[in-house]
Design an enzyme around this catalytic site. Structure first.
Site, mmCIF file in Angstrom:
data_model
loop_
_atom_site.group_PDB
_atom_site.id
_atom_site.type_symbol
_atom_site.label_atom_id
_atom_site.label_comp_id
_atom_site.label_asym_id
_atom_site.label_seq_id
_atom_site.Cartn_x
_atom_site.Cartn_y
_atom_site.Cartn_z
ATOM 1 N N GLU A 151 1.697 7.002 -10.062
ATOM 2 C CA GLU A 151 0.856 7.221 -8.897
ATOM 3 C C GLU A 151 1.170 8.584 -8.282
ATOM 4 O O GLU A 151 2.112 8.705 -7.475
ATOM 5 C CB GLU A 151 1.102 6.125 -7.864
ATOM 6 N N SER A 162 -6.757 6.533 -5.982
ATOM 7 C CA SER A 162 -8.211 6.680 -5.841
ATOM 8 C C SER A 162 -8.996 6.122 -7.037
ATOM 9 O O SER A 162 -10.007 6.697 -7.440
ATOM 10 C CB SER A 162 -8.584 8.140 -5.565
ATOM 11 N N GLU A 182 4.460 5.132 -0.575
ATOM 12 C CA GLU A 182 4.447 4.963 0.884
ATOM 13 C C GLU A 182 5.791 4.413 1.371
ATOM 14 O O GLU A 182 6.226 4.717 2.474
ATOM 15 C CB GLU A 182 3.272 4.063 1.306
ATOM 16 N N LYS A 227 -1.741 -3.246 0.747
ATOM 17 C CA LYS A 227 -1.034 -2.516 1.813
ATOM 18 C C LYS A 227 -1.098 -3.325 3.123
ATOM 19 O O LYS A 227 -1.029 -4.548 3.057
ATOM 20 C CB LYS A 227 -1.615 -1.106 1.956
ATOM 21 N N HIS A 251 6.897 2.057 -4.206
ATOM 22 C CA HIS A 251 5.593 2.668 -3.912
ATOM 23 C C HIS A 251 5.828 3.940 -3.079
ATOM 24 O O HIS A 251 6.734 3.976 -2.235
ATOM 25 C CB HIS A 251 4.699 1.682 -3.152
ATOM 26 N N ASN A 283 -3.315 -3.462 -4.618
ATOM 27 C CA ASN A 283 -2.264 -3.310 -3.602
ATOM 28 C C ASN A 283 -2.961 -3.238 -2.245
ATOM 29 O O ASN A 283 -3.571 -2.226 -1.917
ATOM 30 C CB ASN A 283 -1.476 -2.017 -3.894
ATOM 31 N N GLY A 331 -5.204 7.372 -1.856
ATOM 32 C CA GLY A 331 -6.001 7.262 -0.637
ATOM 33 C C GLY A 331 -6.692 8.555 -0.249
ATOM 34 O O GLY A 331 -7.203 8.685 0.860
HETATM 35 P P1 PGA Z 1 -5.690 4.013 -3.472
HETATM 36 O O1 PGA Z 1 -4.162 3.478 -3.439
HETATM 37 O O2 PGA Z 1 -6.354 3.297 -4.625
HETATM 38 O O3 PGA Z 1 -6.268 3.582 -2.139
HETATM 39 O O4 PGA Z 1 -5.640 5.467 -3.671
HETATM 40 C C1 PGA Z 1 -3.453 3.289 -4.621
HETATM 41 C C2 PGA Z 1 -2.065 2.782 -4.337
HETATM 42 O O5 PGA Z 1 -1.461 3.185 -3.346
HETATM 43 O O6 PGA Z 1 -1.530 1.957 -5.108
#
Ligand code: PGA
Length: 253
Positions: free
Chosen positions: A168, A214, A98, A11, A96, A9, A174
């Site tokens: 998630e 992560s 976010e 982003k 997601h 992903n 992140g």
């Molecule tokens: P990350 O993001 O691997 O940077 O923690 C995962 C995601 O948001 O799908």
């Protein structure tokens, strides 16, 4: 045995030129991964989707990071499913954290998108997960059950069979604070049980479930070796071809 599915992903990262460069490096590798029964995908920005679908082979799935549930209309700044289909996108990430956190997307919004995506026969990765506060209050499974029940309202069990679910935990995205393998496995097992109650045991056993938060080349294999985690959804570590390849190669190297 279920396939593995690893999706990057991206982003709001990578221009079209970056996307082109990434694909040149990764495409030969995608065929190798498919021989190992690993499905690979990337979710670039809307602008890079066409670059990706034009360059890609059938061994790399191209996902949008979002879509609108309606086919057209007065929705400034939005992108519809027919627009994604026109350029050959394979699927869409829905819900997601976010999107939920910064754009106030609800389970009901996710449900509408999921219904439209099913009707359009596009693949879906439906993300669920709890916030840090919910985790600390011991509410993880309650939150996820609500996200699943509301997000999947009126979806036929047969349609559910083809969906991918991503657990998630918001507190691990992140942050470098990945959920332990024990937590991730136990929640993914719980997701499978909820899906069994919404459909039946057979469908729940077929559905692919990812962990995300992560994930890095150094920790991917521990998640991918568990009973209920069939793949990973990766943000930061999916942006560089070497790191993306390393995430996948751990499955056979
Ligand atoms: P990350 O993001 O691997 O940077 O923690 C995962 C995601 O948001 O799908």
């Amino acid at each position: 045995m279920r396939d593995k599915i690893i999706v990057g992903n991206w982003k709001m990262n990578h221009t079209m030129e970056d996307t082109h460069r990434f694909l040149q490096e990764i495409l030969p590798f995608c065929e190798v991964a498919s021989q190992h029964h690993v499905r690979l995908g990337i979710a670039p920005s809307f602008l890079s989707l066409l670059t990706a679908t034009q360059a890609t082979s059938k061994h790399l799935l191209i996902y949008a990071q979002n879509c609108h549930a309606l086919p057209k209309g007065a929705f400034t700044g939005e992108v519809s499913i027919p627009m994604l289909q026109e350029i050959g996108v394979d699927g869409v990430i829905v819900g997601h954290s976010e999107r939920r956190q910064y754009y106030a997307e609800t389970n009901v919004d996710c449900n509408q998108k999921i219904k439209s995506l099913h009707a359009a026969k596009l693949q879906i990765i439906y993300c669920v997960g709890e916030t840090l506060q919910e985790y600390e209050n011991g509410e993880t499974m309650q939150v996820i059950e609500k996200q699943l029940r509301e997000g999947l309202t009126t979806i036929e069990p047969q349609a559910l069979r083809t969906m991918v679910f991503a657990y998630e935990p918001v507190w691990s995205i992140g942050t470098g604070r990945n959920a332990s393998v024990e937590i991730a496995q136990s929640v993914c097992h719980g997701i499978r049980s909820i899906l069994a109650s919404l459909t039946n045991h057979e469908v729940a056993q077929e559905v692919l479930i990812q962990y995300g938060g992560s994930v890095k080349p150094e920790n991917a294999l521990q998640y991918l070796s568990t009973k209920d985690i069939d793949g990973v959804l990766v943000g930061g570590a999916s942006l560089i071809p070497e790191s993306f390849k390393a995430l996948v190669e751990c499955l056979w190297k």
